[in-house]
Write a protein that holds these residues in place. Sequence first.
Motif, mmCIF file in Angstrom:
data_model
loop_
_atom_site.group_PDB
_atom_site.id
_atom_site.type_symbol
_atom_site.label_atom_id
_atom_site.label_comp_id
_atom_site.label_asym_id
_atom_site.label_seq_id
_atom_site.Cartn_x
_atom_site.Cartn_y
_atom_site.Cartn_z
ATOM 1 N N ASP A 171 71.167 -14.602 58.503
ATOM 2 C CA ASP A 171 72.016 -15.680 58.279
ATOM 3 C C ASP A 171 72.629 -16.061 59.275
ATOM 4 N N GLU A 172 72.028 -15.994 60.600
ATOM 5 C CA GLU A 172 72.429 -16.514 61.816
ATOM 6 C C GLU A 172 71.580 -17.642 62.271
ATOM 7 N N PRO A 173 72.200 -18.645 62.549
ATOM 8 C CA PRO A 173 71.657 -20.094 63.019
ATOM 9 C C PRO A 173 70.904 -19.659 64.135
ATOM 10 N N GLN A 174 70.065 -20.545 64.762
ATOM 11 C CA GLN A 174 69.119 -20.192 65.950
ATOM 12 C C GLN A 174 70.146 -20.613 67.014
ATOM 13 N N TRP A 175 71.001 -21.577 66.851
ATOM 14 C CA TRP A 175 71.621 -21.687 68.213
ATOM 15 C C TRP A 175 72.679 -20.437 68.394
ATOM 16 N N ALA A 176 72.792 -19.462 67.757
ATOM 17 C CA ALA A 176 73.420 -18.339 68.000
ATOM 18 C C ALA A 176 72.860 -17.075 68.207
ATOM 19 N N VAL A 177 71.333 -17.323 68.229
ATOM 20 C CA VAL A 177 70.396 -16.394 68.610
ATOM 21 C C VAL A 177 69.575 -16.646 69.765
ATOM 22 N N VAL A 178 69.104 -17.565 70.070
ATOM 23 C CA VAL A 178 68.045 -18.042 70.977
ATOM 24 C C VAL A 178 68.754 -18.782 71.991
ATOM 25 N N GLY A 179 68.018 -18.976 73.187
ATOM 26 C CA GLY A 179 68.395 -20.259 74.273
ATOM 27 C C GLY A 179 69.033 -19.386 75.582
ATOM 28 N N ASP A 180 69.094 -20.214 76.428
ATOM 29 C CA ASP A 180 69.810 -19.886 77.688
ATOM 30 C C ASP A 180 71.106 -19.287 77.411
ATOM 31 N N THR A 181 71.724 -18.245 77.937
ATOM 32 C CA THR A 181 73.176 -17.991 77.781
ATOM 33 C C THR A 181 74.077 -18.424 79.075
ATOM 34 N N PHE A 182 75.323 -18.137 78.740
ATOM 35 C CA PHE A 182 76.209 -18.779 79.747
ATOM 36 C C PHE A 182 77.413 -17.860 79.625
ATOM 37 N N VAL A 183 78.280 -18.088 80.814
ATOM 38 C CA VAL A 183 79.597 -17.439 80.677
ATOM 39 C C VAL A 183 80.551 -17.948 79.682
ATOM 40 N N VAL A 184 81.233 -17.612 78.716
ATOM 41 C CA VAL A 184 82.225 -18.141 78.074
ATOM 42 C C VAL A 184 83.656 -17.713 78.421
ATOM 43 N N GLY A 185 84.680 -18.258 78.550
ATOM 44 C CA GLY A 185 86.063 -18.090 78.815
ATOM 45 C C GLY A 185 86.320 -18.455 80.387
ATOM 46 N N CYS A 186 85.644 -19.305 80.867
ATOM 47 C CA CYS A 186 85.988 -19.871 82.257
ATOM 48 C C CYS A 186 85.020 -21.438 82.132
ATOM 49 N N GLU A 187 85.147 -22.293 83.203
ATOM 50 C CA GLU A 187 84.475 -23.182 83.314
ATOM 51 C C GLU A 187 82.974 -23.162 83.602
ATOM 52 N N TRP A 188 82.169 -24.138 82.854
ATOM 53 C CA TRP A 188 80.896 -23.922 82.420
ATOM 54 C C TRP A 188 80.133 -24.025 83.756
ATOM 55 N N GLY A 189 78.856 -23.437 83.834
ATOM 56 C CA GLY A 189 78.250 -23.389 85.226
ATOM 57 C C GLY A 189 77.448 -24.627 85.349
#
Length: 293
Positions: free
Chosen positions: A141-159
């Motif tokens: 029950d997890e959509p792929q956008w919460a499973v796959v793909g490049d990761t990034f830092v949350v909680g600050c300005e996006w790279g």
Amino acid sequence: MKILVDTHSIKLIDPSELLRPEPSFADKPVSQFRNYEIDEGDPIKERVRKTYKLMHTYQTVDFVKRKMDKWLKFNHFKGNVRQTLEKLNELVDESDPDVDVPNIVHAFQTAERIRQDYPNEDWFHLTGLIHDLGKVMAFYDEPQWAVVGDTFVVGCEWGPSIVYRDTSFVDNPDGKNPKYNTKYGMYEPNCGLEQLLLSWGHDEYLYRALIHNKTKLPKVALQMIRYHSFYPWHAGGDYSYLTKPEDEEIKKWVLIFNQYDLYTKSEKIPNIEELWPYYESLIEKYLPGVLEW
């Protein structure tokens, strides 16, 4: 049992290798990998763009914390490595512009190319095989956008090097939150990789699952798994103001691994049934038995 790794037996990647038109480990020119140009007439490119749009809209600090609370109880199912990996035979990664085959095929492609180049580093072969096992969340029950793909830092300005950076975050509420939308956001300068909260996905989940299940894989293997999708950092050069100097050593190992994760994607399909006995022997050595997921 502590696994010692002879780091001198692993060759560090030459950064210039990634700039050559036909690196020796690729079946096609490097310029043809990770092509994120927008083309509404191309169904794979559109699938990828839409997946990242959803990811960049909904992956917030609160969302990541909720997913960690949900998944890090490891109470979803039990299964050994082979059973879990075989689930990926039904999964095609919707974020990947380079491949449109089941993920288990990519797993064996990666492992076998590592095995070819490093025949004596069996822990590295298994790392290649299981690096995407965390994608099993997609079957619960997890959509792929919460499973796959490049990761990034949350909680600050996006790279700045994040794919689709300029257009895909416009609806993310963290971008309007002064606690999170500045250069450092909720972090201290040079706090280090370990202190960063990354967007939720299969990397962090598998890293935590391996520790929970007391794997005998060496620490360097766990680092490769944990950060292999963190492209804005290891490939894009982002977030240097948040990392420590010692994090550069981790980056070296991740770059070694990623040349096999990325450039082994091709139309060459390994004979999975013939390969299973060898990899099951490695599973028994480093990650045996029924695991909690």
